[in-house]
Each structure stands twice: as C-alpha cells, then as structure tokens.
Motif scaffolding. Structure first.
Motif, PDB file in Angstrom:
ATOM      1  N   GLU A 179       0.832  -1.210   0.000  1.00  0.00           N
ATOM      2  CA  GLU A 179       0.000   0.000   0.000  1.00  0.00           C
ATOM      3  C   GLU A 179       0.865   1.258   0.000  1.00  0.00           C
ATOM      4  N   LYS A 211      -6.067 -10.792  -1.472  1.00  0.00           N
ATOM      5  CA  LYS A 211      -7.052  -9.950  -2.155  1.00  0.00           C
ATOM      6  C   LYS A 211      -6.932  -8.500  -1.715  1.00  0.00           C
ATOM      7  N   GLU A 212      -6.725  -8.302  -0.415  1.00  0.00           N
ATOM      8  CA  GLU A 212      -6.572  -6.941   0.108  1.00  0.00           C
ATOM      9  C   GLU A 212      -5.360  -6.256  -0.519  1.00  0.00           C
ATOM     10  N   GLU A 229      -6.180  -5.282  -4.073  1.00  0.00           N
ATOM     11  CA  GLU A 229      -7.135  -4.166  -4.101  1.00  0.00           C
ATOM     12  C   GLU A 229      -6.465  -2.842  -3.775  1.00  0.00           C
ATOM     13  N   LYS A 230      -5.589  -2.844  -2.777  1.00  0.00           N
ATOM     14  CA  LYS A 230      -4.894  -1.610  -2.395  1.00  0.00           C
ATOM     15  C   LYS A 230      -3.966  -1.139  -3.515  1.00  0.00           C
TER      16      LYS A 230
END
Length: 379
Positions: A85, A112-113, A116-117
């Motif tokens: 991130e 997945k996180e 997505e970030k």
C-alpha cells in the motif's frame, strides 16, 4: 494501469526489505540487481537505515524524492500488505511481491486486500510468492536466484519459484541464453497471459518456456496464444496431471489444476508443445531457440544405427513430424554416400562404419536439397 515496459525495463528500482545481512533474500536481491549491470537508481529500503553494498538505505519508500517504476517486496507476510500500500501511494508502477504466506496457505483475504490496495492506486502486482524477475533488455536480475544469467532468446515464465530458479541453473549449464525469466507465483494480479502479451512483442525472444499449474481464464489464454508471432514457439509444462498432483498444486500456489485432458486438447489446438518433463522441455526449447523455422514439413533422419533410427521414427509419428517418403529424392540425395548394404530409405542408415566424413557428406547433401526441410542427425 502502468505499461508493462516498466516491469521489464524499470528506470529506478526499490528493494523494500533490503537486508544488511548477507545470505538473506533481501540482501541477495539487492546484490543481484547491482551485479547485473542495472543502470538505473537502486533504493534499498530498511527502517534501520545505514548502507548496504555501499548504497544509502532509506528508512521508508515515502522518503524517496524521485520516481520509482519497480519495487521488490521482501518483508514478512504480516507487513507485506502495508508495504504494498505504501508503494502504491508513492506512485510505484509495479511491485514484485517475493513474500510468501498468502493464498498458497489459505490466506486468501490478505492477498485480495493487497491486490485491491495496489489497484486502487494504479499499481500492478507480480506475485506474491515469487522469486523475482530477470530482463536482459534492462539489464536487471531482480531475483534471489543465481547472480549470473546468460542473455539470449528464451523467455521463461514459471508459476513455481523453485522450479524457475532451477531453470536458471539449467540454462546456464546448457549455455542457453534468456531474454527474460518471470516468476508469477500466486497471480494475485499479473498472470502468464499478461507476461506473454508483452513477450510476443519482444524482438529478442524466439521461444517461450512456460511452467503452469492452473489457468484462471482458459479462453482468454487461448485467444492470446493464437495471436503470437508465427516465428515464436511456446513449450509448456502443465503440472497437476494426476489427482495427487492436482492436490499438490492447490497447496503450492493456490491454483486449481483443471482437467488434464482439456489442457492437452487446448494446447494442441493453439499450437503449444506440451513437454512431459523438464528434460524433454529443455531439449525442445534448446532446439527451437537455435534452429530456424523449417520452410516445409519434409524431415529426414540420418543415422548410423538402424535401431536408433526406428526409435526416432516412432517419436516423429507420435509428435506429428512428417518423414519424407519420396524415394526418388532420397535415392538421388544419399545413394552415393553409403555402402551398398546401407539404406537410403527414411530413416537414412549410413551403417555402423560411417564416420565424420560420411556424415558431413550426407548432411551437406541434405542441407543443399530444397525439398528436404529439416534433418535429424543421430550418431
């Protein structure tokens, strides 16, 4: 989203998790980049600061003033998502996440996180669970594998990190040169299709050697391969043939292996050569990388032993290789270069007494015959 050229030809690179300690992955990756002759700026990132290999270490990627095209993430899984991130918010174009411990062990949510970030900030991810990337055109060796990689015309795309590293060693042993080697791992974002779409436009690459365990979008993959350049070949090893192998695939990279019969049929339909194992795959890749594409389908086997010629003929039939049966052509070309008890039928048997001179004469005649398009010489 960023152009893939910045993955293969990054202008500036950061190693997030660069280690002061020799032998650690974060140290090896940084050292390989430096020793590969990479011309851009390299930024080691470690909260401890200091220097590594004589290069100033930055405590965070956000503290760097300049642009960064590529970041190698070599931190524990527990902080990898936040590291990704931070890179994305910095404006990094690509992150190669070497860190493992995600979907391959069931940690799907964190993977997945992470994706997505990255996506939310326009950054793309290679990995996680990879050994890195090598690109001869940069040049850059951003892997924790062998430091010396011979440049050449073979692109290796591997879903397995360990197997990819082994491929580097094997190509070095066999004097085979690589245009690129990419580890795709869990494929949270970038897939083999993405990499292949870039490699198809690479003027250096002649052969792609592909190791995959599963495909998320088979139709997309097939449509892409149909668009490959005519003079580029693809050799693939698809793991997970058996039920036991398929279960192992799921625990290795979190992939679904899929029906083996479907893969077989699909590969044949789109012209991918499926190798049974690494040895066979390397033999095919080495041949395709070194030889021009034949002008036609007429193949001749030249041998000094009947048995080995028969085995080669069997293999030709198995793989759809056309052995010419034009007896007038064969007689005209080879009758004068063998004893009377030899055979100019295909396979052409020069007999056991044939030595270098006889082989040279037979090969020269075959190479000068326009209606013979390829030769398999066995000695």
């Amino acid at each position: 989203m960023a152009d893939l050229k910045y993955l293969f030809n990054p202008r500036h690179v950061a190693v997030v998790g660069a280690s002061h300690k020799e032998g650690k992955i974060g140290h090896t990756v940084l050292k390989n980049i430096v020793e590969s002759g990479y011309k851009g700026k390299v930024y080691p990132i470690n909260p401890k600061g200091g220097e590594i290999l004589g290069i100033k270490v930055h405590e965070s990627i956000s503290s760097i003033d300049g642009e960064i095209d590529l970041a190698l993430i070599v931190v524990p899984a527990s902080i990898a998502v936040s590291a990704v991130e931070e890179c994305a918010k910095k404006g990094v174009k690509f992150a190669v996440v070497i860190t493992s411990g995600f979907s391959e062990i069931g940690n799907i949510g964190a993977e997945k996180e992470m994706a997505e970030k990255a996506r939310a900030n326009g950054m793309r991810i290679l990995g996680p669970n990879v050994f890195g990337i090598y690109s001869a055109s940069a040049p850059i060796n951003a892997t924790f594998g062998p430091s010396k990689i011979r440049p050449g015309n073979i692109a290796v795309i591997s879903q397995s990190g360990a197997l990819g590293i082994a491929m580097i060693g094997k190509t070095a042993d066999e004097n085979m040169g690589l245009s690129t080697i990419v580890s795709i791992g869990n494929k949270a974002d970038i897939t083999e299709a993405d990499i292949m779409s870039y490699v198809f436009n690479d003027e250096i690459t002649k052969v792609i050697f592909l190791y995959i365990e599963g495909l998320e979008n088979g139709r997309e993959f097939m449509d892409l391969v149909k668009k490959k350049p005519d003079d580029m070949q693809i050799v693939a090893i698809k793991a997970g043939r058996s039920k036991v192998g398929a279960r192992a695939v799921a625990s290795h990279t979190g992939s679904l292996a899929g029906s083996d019969k479907i893969f077989d049929a699909a590969f044949k339909q789109i012209g991918i050569l499926r190798a049974e194992n690494l040895a066979e795959g390397f033999n095919w890749v080495a041949t395709l990388a070194a030889c021009p594409k034949p002008a036609g389908k007429n193949v001749v086997i030249i041998t000094n032993g009947g048995g080995i010629g028969v085995l080669a003929a069997d293999a030709c039939e198995k793989y759809g290789v056309t052995l010419t049966s034009d007896m007038e052509l064969l007689k005209k070309t080879f009758e004068d270069v063998m004893p009377k008890f030899g055979s100019y039928k295909n396979p052409v048997d020069l007999t056991g007494q044939a030595g270098g001179a006889e082989y040279r004469e037979a090969l020269e005649r075959a190479l000068n015959e326009d209606n013979i398009h390829a030769i398999i010489a066995l000695y």
